[in-house]
Design an enzyme around this catalytic site. Structure first.
Site, PDB file in Angstrom:
ATOM      1  N   SER A  60       7.285   4.326  49.326  1.00 26.52           N
ATOM      2  CA  SER A  60       8.582   4.433  49.991  1.00 26.52           C
ATOM      3  C   SER A  60       8.750   3.364  51.065  1.00 26.52           C
ATOM      4  O   SER A  60       7.788   2.935  51.679  1.00 26.52           O
ATOM      5  CB  SER A  60       8.740   5.810  50.640  1.00 26.52           C
ATOM      6  OG  SER A  60       9.984   5.867  51.305  1.00 26.52           O
ATOM      7  N   LYS A  64       6.571  12.201  46.242  1.00 21.89           N
ATOM      8  CA  LYS A  64       7.585  11.139  46.436  1.00 21.89           C
ATOM      9  C   LYS A  64       8.954  11.625  45.965  1.00 21.89           C
ATOM     10  O   LYS A  64       9.980  11.324  46.574  1.00 21.89           O
ATOM     11  CB  LYS A  64       7.168   9.858  45.692  1.00 21.89           C
ATOM     12  CG  LYS A  64       8.220   8.738  45.754  1.00 21.89           C
ATOM     13  CD  LYS A  64       8.509   8.325  47.173  1.00 21.89           C
ATOM     14  CE  LYS A  64       9.537   7.272  47.454  1.00 21.89           C
ATOM     15  NZ  LYS A  64      10.515   6.836  46.563  1.00 21.89           N
ATOM     16  N   HIS A 114      10.199  13.769  48.642  1.00 25.20           N
ATOM     17  CA  HIS A 114      10.612  12.863  49.728  1.00 25.20           C
ATOM     18  C   HIS A 114      12.030  12.376  49.466  1.00 25.20           C
ATOM     19  O   HIS A 114      12.898  12.407  50.342  1.00 25.20           O
ATOM     20  CB  HIS A 114       9.630  11.679  49.786  1.00 25.20           C
ATOM     21  CG  HIS A 114      10.109  10.507  50.602  1.00 25.20           C
ATOM     22  ND1 HIS A 114      11.094   9.638  50.163  1.00 25.20           N
ATOM     23  CD2 HIS A 114       9.750  10.050  51.826  1.00 25.20           C
ATOM     24  CE1 HIS A 114      11.317   8.714  51.075  1.00 25.20           C
ATOM     25  NE2 HIS A 114      10.516   8.945  52.099  1.00 25.20           N
ATOM     26  N   ASN A 115      12.288  11.940  48.246  1.00 20.92           N
ATOM     27  CA  ASN A 115      13.612  11.403  47.935  1.00 20.92           C
ATOM     28  C   ASN A 115      14.680  12.478  48.004  1.00 20.92           C
ATOM     29  O   ASN A 115      15.822  12.217  48.391  1.00 20.92           O
ATOM     30  CB  ASN A 115      13.604  10.770  46.540  1.00 20.92           C
ATOM     31  CG  ASN A 115      13.024   9.380  46.579  1.00 20.92           C
ATOM     32  OD1 ASN A 115      12.271   9.057  47.489  1.00 20.92           O
ATOM     33  ND2 ASN A 115      13.347   8.561  45.601  1.00 20.92           N
ATOM     34  N   GLU A 120      15.449  12.861  51.415  1.00 22.65           N
ATOM     35  CA  GLU A 120      16.235  11.649  51.739  1.00 22.65           C
ATOM     36  C   GLU A 120      17.713  11.851  51.367  1.00 22.65           C
ATOM     37  O   GLU A 120      18.607  11.546  52.158  1.00 22.65           O
ATOM     38  CB  GLU A 120      15.620  10.475  50.960  1.00 22.65           C
ATOM     39  CG  GLU A 120      16.353   9.162  51.021  1.00 22.65           C
ATOM     40  CD  GLU A 120      15.710   8.142  50.064  1.00 22.65           C
ATOM     41  OE1 GLU A 120      14.508   7.846  50.202  1.00 22.65           O
ATOM     42  OE2 GLU A 120      16.421   7.648  49.155  1.00 22.65           O
TER      43      GLU A 120
HETATM   44  C1  6PG Z   1      12.276   4.960  49.137  1.00 22.04           C
HETATM   45  C2  6PG Z   1      13.533   5.230  48.398  1.00 22.04           C
HETATM   46  C3  6PG Z   1      13.527   4.488  47.115  1.00 22.04           C
HETATM   47  C4  6PG Z   1      14.928   4.312  46.582  1.00 22.04           C
HETATM   48  C5  6PG Z   1      15.464   5.519  45.911  1.00 22.04           C
HETATM   49  C6  6PG Z   1      16.960   5.511  45.825  1.00 22.04           C
HETATM   50  O1  6PG Z   1      11.630   5.931  49.486  1.00 22.04           O
HETATM   51  O2  6PG Z   1      11.965   3.802  49.351  1.00 22.04           O
HETATM   52  O3  6PG Z   1      13.667   6.580  48.141  1.00 22.04           O
HETATM   53  O4  6PG Z   1      12.619   5.101  46.272  1.00 22.04           O
HETATM   54  O5  6PG Z   1      15.781   3.956  47.598  1.00 22.04           O
HETATM   55  O6  6PG Z   1      14.930   5.497  44.652  1.00 22.04           O
HETATM   56  O7  6PG Z   1      17.246   6.510  45.021  1.00 22.04           O
HETATM   57  P1  6PG Z   1      18.656   6.767  44.419  1.00 22.04           P
HETATM   58  O8  6PG Z   1      19.075   5.510  43.707  1.00 22.04           O
HETATM   59  O9  6PG Z   1      18.443   7.913  43.505  1.00 22.04           O
HETATM   60  O10 6PG Z   1      19.525   7.048  45.591  1.00 22.04           O
END
Ligand code: 6PG
Length: 632
Positions: free
Chosen positions: A294, A349, A352-353, A356
């Site tokens: 990430s 992860k 985590h997303n 996010e």
């Molecule tokens: C990270 C982000 C990275 C990416 C996502 C975006 O932790 O660096 O999460 O993995 O920005 O994949 O995801 P979406 O395109 O689904 O918003």
């Protein structure tokens, strides 16, 4: 790559070694710093060291060299005057020896000009007497300038043809950034990108030639040559899109690899695919490390947070490299840790997303309320949010929002020119299906996914907005009071978002016997990753108290203090026609979870009424099931 620069005192070992280290981005070590205090005392008194004095020093150096070798290499400046001293240092198979030679007069002059060094000029004679000139390695004339010597050394085949310690496949944004990060940290790195005529040609070789400041970065457009350039066990980092492409790449690699080689998947693969791949490759005695990474482009380049899982032994081999390139937490510890078996690294992860997504959505809801409900301008909102950052709400996502709100294009704010259709690549949705599979409530985080889906149906929304003349109303309440309540609602929603995500990790960890360490997971998420925040820093400690944030003392106090402000803001927002999916879901989740008296008794009664599905009774401690003849 280990390079040892030898020569008597005053020959310029430190100068050349440091220049080389800078050029090759390898760490520099001065053997003088490894002397035990007794040796230093002797030398500063002008007493020459004996072989007995030197032995523990050389052995300490040899042990250290093994460690350097396991994380990419290093440059050592060491007198290594005698052949048997050099033999003691010969602990790694390939050492590049550079020997500095010069006249006694020149060396003497240099020593006399050195300030503050414990080695007295009088010791030079003894050093020159001890010196046994080696017949191997590169001999360099110290009367030349250090820069000329550096140029001569850089021509060495052994440097240019050195094996790479890491290979990166896939030269997308993340692959390129991680490769540069590896190279910058002195890890000899090879990169490869597939060749697609007319579309993707010479991507990797061009990338290496345009980054010549990293001499240990090598580009390959041919997979066999790339594999052949890697030191064994090979460590190959895949930075290619998740899905079938990963299986195809593994299939292509397999015949070229040997037992013990390590493939690392650094993309956002679905963790169940990662578990399948891990198990299939383990049977073939190949290591597979599913690893969440990430931090986006900047994180990958300057220090990401990394979440490797799979096999601990394989992790231990790559750990020294990962620790070098990872972001560092507040205490300087690398934001990388072995997560657990199978695809657990990709699993966390994915969660985590999903956090996010919810963190981004609650920010979007908050800005929306400020813009339309409180009639604040973007710069005003930016200023207020910036101050929140100093009041315990610091987070990377808040910081970038503060910046985004001020960016203009011509007369317009760029934000107003961006179409309100949020896209997604999958991780948020996978978390939701995983939560359902493991029977874990996930509403606030799943609402963030739904909000993106709704947003993407722009045409439908426009048609319906026309049909309903839907408009957001402005709030009449006192701005200062509302802003305080909004800050509290935002604060509590964030706590719930994290609770929900970590609760999923907890439940899955229990069911899969992964033994995940939540304090450690939050620690490696305190820097480098997208959801880094001061809350995450606090969570590192809170998870030592309880695996549920809601059951910790500090969070209990916060929730009690903030819950009605969250309810107030949601109520006000809904009355004025705002959609607040994550905030509302957070309150619903919270109130649903902290009550001992839910409405589910009626659901059970209804189920039993129409389908004789039975129900349990409050007064029966055995948990027996009952059926009622409802109509009589
Ligand atoms: C990270 C982000 C990275 C990416 C996502 C975006 O932790 O660096 O999460 O993995 O920005 O994949 O995801 P979406 O395109 O689904 O918003």
């Amino acid at each position: 790559m280990i390079i040892i620069v030898t020569g008597v005192s005053g020959s310029g070992k430190t100068t050349l070694g440091s220049l080389l280290a800078k050029k090759l981005r390898l760490p520099f070590f001065d053997a003088d710093d490894f002397h035990p205090p007794a040796n230093i005392q002797k030398m500063s008194m002008g007493i020459p060291l004996t072989d007995q004095d030197r032995l523990p020093w050389l052995e300490h150096l040899a042990d250290s060299m093994l460690q350097w070798e396991n994380s990419g290499g290093g440059i050592l400046a060491c007198s290594a005057l005698r052949e048997n001293y050099r033999e003691t240092l010969q602990v790694v198979p390939k050492i590049i020896w550079l020997h500095l030679k010069g006249s006694k007069e020149l060396l003497h002059e240099r020593m006399n000009n050195r300030e503050g060094h414990y080695m007295k000029p009088g010791l030079l004679d003894s050093q020159l007497e001890t010196w046994e000139e080696p017949e191997y390695g590169m001999h360099l004339d110290v009367s030349k300038t250090p820069e000329t010597l550096l140029e001569e050394v850089m021509q060495l085949d052994e440097i240019n043809a050195c094996e790479s310690h890491f290979g990166v496949i896939g030269m997308g944004v993340m692959g390129k950034s991680l490769a540069l990060n590896l190279a910058e940290n002195g890890i000899p790195t090879a990169v490869y990108n597939r060749h697609v005529p007319g579309k993707e040609e010479k991507i990797a070789s061009t990338f290496a030639t345009t980054n010549q400041e990293f001499p240990l970065l090598k580009g390959f457009d041919n997979l066999e040559a790339f594999i052949g350039s890697l030191a064994k066990p090979r460590k190959i980092l895949l930075m290619i899109p998740a899905g079938a492409v990963i299986d195809q790449q593994i299939q292509q690699l397999e015949p070229m690899l040997e037992k013990g080689d390590i493939i690392i998947d650094g993309g956002n693969s679905f963790f169940e695919d990662s578990t399948r791949r891990f198990r299939a490759l383990s049977e073939k005695e190949l290591h597979y490390i599913p690893m969440g990474v990430s931090g986006g482009e900047e994180g990958a380049r300057k220090g990401p947070s990394m979440m490797p899982g799979g096999n601990k032994e394989a992790y231990d081999i790559i750990a020294p490299y990962l620790k070098k390139i990872a972001a560092k937490d507040a205490s300087g510890k690398a934001c990388v840790s072995f997560i657990g078996p199978d695809g657990s690294g990709h699993f966390i992860k994915m969660v985590h997303n999903s956090i996010e997504y919810a963190e981004m959505q609650v920010l979007a809801e908050t800005v929306h309320l400020m813009k339309y409900g409180l009639k604040l301008s973007y710069p005003e909102i930016s200023k207020i949010m910036k101050s929140w950052g100093t009041e315990g709400l610091k987070s990377y996502l808040l910081d970038i929002t503060v910046e985004i709100l001020t960016v203009k294009e011509g007369k317009n704010f760029l934000l107003d020119l961006i179409l309100d259709k949020a896209e997604q690549k999958g991780t948020g949705g996978w978390s939701l299906t995983t939560a359902l599979k493991y029977h874990v409530p996930y509403s606030p985080l799943s609402e963030a996914v739904t909000a993106r889906l709704l947003s993407s149906q722009k045409e439908d929304r426009e048609e319906l907005a026309g049909l309903y003349s839907h408009r957001f109303g402005a709030f009449a309440e006192d701005k200062v009071i509302l802003l305080e309540k909004l800050k509290n609602a935002y604060t509590l929603t964030r706590i719930i978002n994290h609770e929900v995500g970590f609760n999923l990790m907890h439940q899955v960890s229990e069911q899969e016997n992964w033994n995940l360490d939540f304090s450690e997971i939050s620690r490696i998420w305190t820097n480098g990753c997208i959801i880094r925040s001061s809350l995450m820093e606090n969570m590192t400690g809170l998870f030592k108290e309880n695996s549920s944030l809601l059951k910790t003392k500090a969070i209990k106090t916060k929730v009690k203090e903030l819950r009605f402000d969250l309810a107030y803001i949601i109520g006000l927002g809904l009355q004025h026609a705002y959609a607040l999916p994550v905030m509302s879901a957070a309150a619903n989740y919270l109130f649903g979870r902290i009550t001992s008296d839910s409405s589910a008794n009626l659901i059970q009664a209804q189920r039993d009424f129409f389908g004789a599905h039975t129900f349990q009774r409050k007064e029966d401690p055995t948990g027996g099931y009952y059926h009622s003849d409802w109509k009589n």
